[in-house]
Design a protein around this motif. Structure first.
Motif, PDB file in Angstrom:
ATOM      1  N   ARG A  22      77.499  -3.532  15.432  1.00  0.00           N
ATOM      2  CA  ARG A  22      78.415  -2.584  16.048  1.00  0.00           C
ATOM      3  C   ARG A  22      78.981  -1.692  14.950  1.00  0.00           C
ATOM      4  O   ARG A  22      79.358  -2.158  13.884  1.00  0.00           O
ATOM      5  CB  ARG A  22      79.541  -3.316  16.747  1.00  0.00           C
ATOM      6  CG  ARG A  22      79.033  -4.148  17.919  1.00  0.00           C
ATOM      7  CD  ARG A  22      80.140  -4.844  18.627  1.00  0.00           C
ATOM      8  NE  ARG A  22      81.106  -3.848  19.116  1.00  0.00           N
ATOM      9  CZ  ARG A  22      82.304  -4.169  19.545  1.00  0.00           C
ATOM     10  NH1 ARG A  22      82.690  -5.414  19.549  1.00  0.00           N
ATOM     11  NH2 ARG A  22      83.112  -3.250  19.972  1.00  0.00           N
ATOM     12  N   SER A  23      79.091  -0.414  15.211  1.00  0.00           N
ATOM     13  CA  SER A  23      79.605   0.511  14.208  1.00  0.00           C
ATOM     14  C   SER A  23      81.069   0.872  14.453  1.00  0.00           C
ATOM     15  O   SER A  23      81.625   1.693  13.752  1.00  0.00           O
ATOM     16  CB  SER A  23      78.752   1.778  14.175  1.00  0.00           C
ATOM     17  OG  SER A  23      78.825   2.417  15.433  1.00  0.00           O
ATOM     18  N   ASP A  24      81.756   0.290  15.459  1.00  0.00           N
ATOM     19  CA  ASP A  24      83.178   0.588  15.708  1.00  0.00           C
ATOM     20  C   ASP A  24      84.036  -0.200  14.722  1.00  0.00           C
ATOM     21  O   ASP A  24      83.672  -1.268  14.281  1.00  0.00           O
ATOM     22  CB  ASP A  24      83.658   0.184  17.096  1.00  0.00           C
ATOM     23  CG  ASP A  24      82.630   0.201  18.173  1.00  0.00           C
ATOM     24  OD1 ASP A  24      81.509   0.544  17.875  1.00  0.00           O
ATOM     25  OD2 ASP A  24      82.991  -0.155  19.290  1.00  0.00           O
ATOM     26  N   ASN A  26      87.340  -2.358  14.041  1.00  0.00           N
ATOM     27  CA  ASN A  26      88.278  -3.210  14.760  1.00  0.00           C
ATOM     28  C   ASN A  26      89.682  -2.853  14.278  1.00  0.00           C
ATOM     29  O   ASN A  26      90.068  -3.145  13.147  1.00  0.00           O
ATOM     30  CB  ASN A  26      87.949  -4.679  14.476  1.00  0.00           C
ATOM     31  CG  ASN A  26      88.787  -5.607  15.330  1.00  0.00           C
ATOM     32  OD1 ASN A  26      89.573  -5.159  16.160  1.00  0.00           O
ATOM     33  ND2 ASN A  26      88.600  -6.894  15.115  1.00  0.00           N
TER      34      ASN A  26
END
Length: 146
Positions: A22-24, A26
């Protein structure tokens, strides 16, 4: 959630993750830290505002400024001393200062030294020591700003 896929090719084992990367970002930890800092600043800000009570002296118009002025001792570049414009010699310096200070009321026996910038420092120190021995209650040093 899928189980990892294991493929065997001879002696090499390849393990693939169950999900893609995932490239988001946190941001939950960031929000937690910001909220804690906000609470700390909200609590500390009222505590940091402090006042200082001062009681300033009231000027007394009854005392004349001429009586409050200290005696002025000038030190020339050649080491010569002058008390209120009159020359002071080495051996009679302390007795003359003592007589000058004795004529003043208690609490107003101060001397202000105005040395020439080229005057010898040792002469200034000996003059200050002599003034202290003569009974000066307060000693001041007047110098010009460079």
């Amino acid at each position: 959630m899928r189980a990892p896929v294991v493929a065997r090719r001879g002696k090499i084992t390849v393990v693939k993750p169950a999900s893609d990367m995932r490239s988001d970002i946190n941001i939950t930890p960031l929000v937690d830290v910001v909220l804690v800092l906000l609470i700390i600043f909200m609590v500390m800000t009222p505590l940091m505002t402090q006042t200082l009570s001062l009681q300033l002296p009231v000027p007394d118009d009854s005392a004349s400024t001429a009586e409050l002025a200290p005696g002025v001792v000038r030190l020339a570049a050649d080491g010569a001393l002058r008390l209120e414009g009159e020359p002071l010699r080495g051996e009679d310096c302390v007795p003359r200062l003592r007589a000058f200070l004795a004529a003043r009321p208690e609490g107003q026996r101060g001397l202000l030294f105005e040395p020439d910038p080229r005057a010898p420092y040792s002469r200034l120190v000996s003059a200050l020591d002599g003034a202290r021995r003569a009974g000066a209650e307060a000693l001041g040093l007047s110098v010009d700003a460079p």
